[in-house]
Design a protein around this motif. Structure first.
Motif, PDB file in Angstrom:
ATOM      1  N   TYR A 150     -39.221   1.300  43.940  1.00  0.00           N
ATOM      2  CA  TYR A 150     -40.036   2.192  43.418  1.00  0.00           C
ATOM      3  C   TYR A 150     -40.122   2.030  41.880  1.00  0.00           C
ATOM      4  N   GLY A 151     -39.010   1.793  41.355  1.00  0.00           N
ATOM      5  CA  GLY A 151     -39.179   1.784  39.853  1.00  0.00           C
ATOM      6  C   GLY A 151     -37.882   1.293  39.090  1.00  0.00           C
ATOM      7  N   ILE A 152     -37.729   1.072  37.885  1.00  0.00           N
ATOM      8  CA  ILE A 152     -36.635   0.758  37.402  1.00  0.00           C
ATOM      9  C   ILE A 152     -36.321   1.597  36.005  1.00  0.00           C
ATOM     10  N   VAL A 153     -35.033   2.000  35.784  1.00  0.00           N
ATOM     11  CA  VAL A 153     -34.707   2.682  34.670  1.00  0.00           C
ATOM     12  C   VAL A 153     -33.542   1.820  33.889  1.00  0.00           C
ATOM     13  N   THR A 154     -33.750   1.340  32.696  1.00  0.00           N
ATOM     14  CA  THR A 154     -33.058   0.561  32.063  1.00  0.00           C
ATOM     15  C   THR A 154     -32.551   0.778  30.532  1.00  0.00           C
ATOM     16  N   GLN A 155     -31.494   0.403  30.088  1.00  0.00           N
ATOM     17  CA  GLN A 155     -31.230   0.759  28.735  1.00  0.00           C
ATOM     18  C   GLN A 155     -31.399  -0.542  27.754  1.00  0.00           C
ATOM     19  N   ASN A 156     -31.991  -1.558  28.373  1.00  0.00           N
ATOM     20  CA  ASN A 156     -32.363  -2.803  27.782  1.00  0.00           C
ATOM     21  C   ASN A 156     -33.617  -2.689  26.835  1.00  0.00           C
ATOM     22  N   LEU A 157     -33.456  -3.323  25.797  1.00  0.00           N
ATOM     23  CA  LEU A 157     -34.667  -3.292  24.704  1.00  0.00           C
ATOM     24  C   LEU A 157     -35.393  -4.461  25.022  1.00  0.00           C
ATOM     25  N   ASP A 158     -35.054  -5.419  26.007  1.00  0.00           N
ATOM     26  CA  ASP A 158     -35.645  -7.080  25.775  1.00  0.00           C
ATOM     27  C   ASP A 158     -36.972  -6.983  26.619  1.00  0.00           C
ATOM     28  N   CYS A 159     -37.442  -6.198  27.163  1.00  0.00           N
ATOM     29  CA  CYS A 159     -38.559  -6.241  27.873  1.00  0.00           C
ATOM     30  C   CYS A 159     -38.608  -7.398  29.176  1.00  0.00           C
ATOM     31  N   LEU A 160     -37.476  -7.561  29.241  1.00  0.00           N
ATOM     32  CA  LEU A 160     -37.393  -8.939  30.453  1.00  0.00           C
ATOM     33  C   LEU A 160     -37.939  -8.579  31.998  1.00  0.00           C
ATOM     34  N   HIS A 161     -37.740  -6.973  31.986  1.00  0.00           N
ATOM     35  CA  HIS A 161     -38.219  -6.579  33.575  1.00  0.00           C
ATOM     36  C   HIS A 161     -39.862  -6.646  33.346  1.00  0.00           C
ATOM     37  N   THR A 162     -40.441  -6.202  32.124  1.00  0.00           N
ATOM     38  CA  THR A 162     -41.881  -6.276  32.274  1.00  0.00           C
ATOM     39  C   THR A 162     -42.370  -7.983  32.128  1.00  0.00           C
ATOM     40  N   VAL A 163     -41.705  -8.772  31.533  1.00  0.00           N
ATOM     41  CA  VAL A 163     -42.159 -10.157  31.600  1.00  0.00           C
ATOM     42  C   VAL A 163     -42.004 -10.872  32.789  1.00  0.00           C
ATOM     43  N   ALA A 164     -40.855 -10.301  33.685  1.00  0.00           N
ATOM     44  CA  ALA A 164     -40.648 -10.735  34.991  1.00  0.00           C
ATOM     45  C   ALA A 164     -41.968 -10.148  36.066  1.00  0.00           C
ATOM     46  N   GLY A 165     -42.540  -9.209  35.657  1.00  0.00           N
ATOM     47  CA  GLY A 165     -43.509  -8.642  36.506  1.00  0.00           C
ATOM     48  C   GLY A 165     -43.596  -7.361  37.075  1.00  0.00           C
ATOM     49  N   SER A 166     -42.381  -6.688  36.694  1.00  0.00           N
ATOM     50  CA  SER A 166     -42.071  -5.233  37.128  1.00  0.00           C
ATOM     51  C   SER A 166     -43.063  -4.427  36.616  1.00  0.00           C
ATOM     52  N   GLN A 167     -43.514  -3.163  37.238  1.00  0.00           N
ATOM     53  CA  GLN A 167     -44.631  -2.525  36.682  1.00  0.00           C
ATOM     54  C   GLN A 167     -44.146  -1.047  36.227  1.00  0.00           C
ATOM     55  N   ASN A 168     -43.233  -0.320  37.239  1.00  0.00           N
ATOM     56  CA  ASN A 168     -42.667   1.065  36.994  1.00  0.00           C
ATOM     57  C   ASN A 168     -41.473   0.578  36.206  1.00  0.00           C
ATOM     58  N   VAL A 169     -41.414   0.677  34.955  1.00  0.00           N
ATOM     59  CA  VAL A 169     -40.137   0.268  34.261  1.00  0.00           C
ATOM     60  C   VAL A 169     -40.129   1.551  33.147  1.00  0.00           C
ATOM     61  N   ILE A 170     -38.837   2.260  33.017  1.00  0.00           N
ATOM     62  CA  ILE A 170     -38.805   3.281  31.969  1.00  0.00           C
ATOM     63  C   ILE A 170     -37.475   2.503  31.070  1.00  0.00           C
ATOM     64  N   GLU A 171     -37.907   2.257  29.839  1.00  0.00           N
ATOM     65  CA  GLU A 171     -36.850   1.923  28.837  1.00  0.00           C
ATOM     66  C   GLU A 171     -36.205   2.959  28.142  1.00  0.00           C
ATOM     67  N   PHE A 172     -35.291   3.709  28.710  1.00  0.00           N
ATOM     68  CA  PHE A 172     -35.124   5.007  28.027  1.00  0.00           C
ATOM     69  C   PHE A 172     -34.359   4.872  26.491  1.00  0.00           C
ATOM     70  N   GLN A 173     -33.838   3.589  25.975  1.00  0.00           N
ATOM     71  CA  GLN A 173     -33.714   3.304  24.656  1.00  0.00           C
ATOM     72  C   GLN A 173     -34.791   2.845  23.708  1.00  0.00           C
ATOM     73  N   GLY A 174     -36.116   2.706  24.447  1.00  0.00           N
ATOM     74  CA  GLY A 174     -37.191   2.322  23.785  1.00  0.00           C
ATOM     75  C   GLY A 174     -37.185   0.509  24.072  1.00  0.00           C
ATOM     76  N   SER A 175     -38.000   0.039  23.345  1.00  0.00           N
ATOM     77  CA  SER A 175     -38.121  -1.230  23.729  1.00  0.00           C
ATOM     78  C   SER A 175     -38.947  -2.000  22.408  1.00  0.00           C
ATOM     79  N   PHE A 176     -39.305  -3.265  22.605  1.00  0.00           N
ATOM     80  CA  PHE A 176     -40.522  -4.078  21.722  1.00  0.00           C
ATOM     81  C   PHE A 176     -41.772  -3.901  22.358  1.00  0.00           C
ATOM     82  N   ARG A 177     -42.013  -2.873  23.349  1.00  0.00           N
ATOM     83  CA  ARG A 177     -43.344  -2.615  23.866  1.00  0.00           C
ATOM     84  C   ARG A 177     -43.802  -1.442  23.052  1.00  0.00           C
ATOM     85  N   ASP A 178     -43.132  -0.589  22.351  1.00  0.00           N
ATOM     86  CA  ASP A 178     -43.651   0.302  21.572  1.00  0.00           C
ATOM     87  C   ASP A 178     -43.276   0.222  20.093  1.00  0.00           C
TER      88      ASP A 178
END
Length: 241
Positions: free
Chosen positions: A94-122
């Motif tokens: 259903y989705g992913i919760v990650t502490q990672n900043l690297d956006c690799l889940h998004t690059v891989a194609g995941s859509q529902n990703v919550i980066e709770f520490q933030g990331s280079f997407r914002d």
């Protein structure tokens, strides 16, 4: 180990909403550098500040490139990132919760990703406060600059001067907790539990917790299933077993 893999497959087959929680382990295992290796003798707290970015924008970019951006744009997602994206595509995640900043889940194609520490997407301009919601601005070989005023940009989660970073962190954690509250299975991969008390407190009674991690963590005592194995091998049984 085959029993654990079979149990994992059964659990995911029975779950209507599986949420994965990931940490740095899924990136470090395939060669991503640790931040302290990239920072060296420099003070990490000083580097992650608007004052440092104003004075040394390209040095900040060089540290980010070494610590995160080469992994994102050169090495690309690991097998585990890709498997999680495929599980989501198949409707098994259903989705992913990650502490990672690297956006690799998004690059891989995941859509529902919550980066709770933030990331280079914002990102936020440290000059005028303009926001940019695109991780690709970090893939131009130099420090990203604001389209409006030309000042350097930095991930909003790092920007504390206006309070924007604190607001982003609180909002991201709220979203992470909300996603966990909807899960009937939580799949923990490659994390020792950084800030986990803030989102796992919202996990509903009866929700299964499964951990895939070669090493012992704080989840050992609360997990319904502990799998001491490589995550790529374990997830392969769900996808193809």
């Amino acid at each position: 180990m085959m029993y654990e893999y079979s149990q994992l497959k059964d659990y995911m087959g029975q779950s209507n909403r599986t949420v994965a929680v990931t940490g740095a382990g899924i990136s470090y295992l395939y060669g991503m550098r640790r931040l302290k290796q990239s920072v060296g003798r420099m003070n990490a707290g000083r580097i992650f500040s608007a004052s440092y970015v104003r004075k040394e924008p390209e040095k900040f970019y060089a540290v980010m490139k070494d610590a995160f951006l080469d992994a994102t744009f050169v090495k690309g997602p690991s097998t585990v990132h890709k498997q999680l994206a495929e599980l989501e595509r198949q409707g098994k995640l259903y989705g992913i919760v990650t502490q990672n900043l690297d956006c690799l889940h998004t690059v891989a194609g995941s859509q529902n990703v919550i980066e709770f520490q933030g990331s280079f997407r914002d990102n936020i301009c440290i000059g005028c406060g303009n926001r940019c919601y695109d991780y690709r601005v970090w893939n131009r070989g130099h420090m990203p600059r604001c389209e409006k005023c030309g000042a350097p940009m930095m991930p909003t989660a790092f920007y504390r001067e206006s309070g924007a970073g604190n607001d982003v962190s609180r909002e991201n954690m709220r979203k992470a907790a909300d996603l966990i509250s909807q899960a009937d299975m939580v799949l923990v991969i490659g994390t020792t539990g950084f800030r986990s008390e803030e989102y796992l407190s919202r996990m509903r009674a009866g929700t299964k917790l499964v951990q895939i991690n070669p090493s012992a963590t704080q989840f050992d005592q609360i997990a319904d299933l502990n799998i001491r194995a490589d995550a790529a091998e374990a997830l392969n049984t769900v996808l193809n077993g």
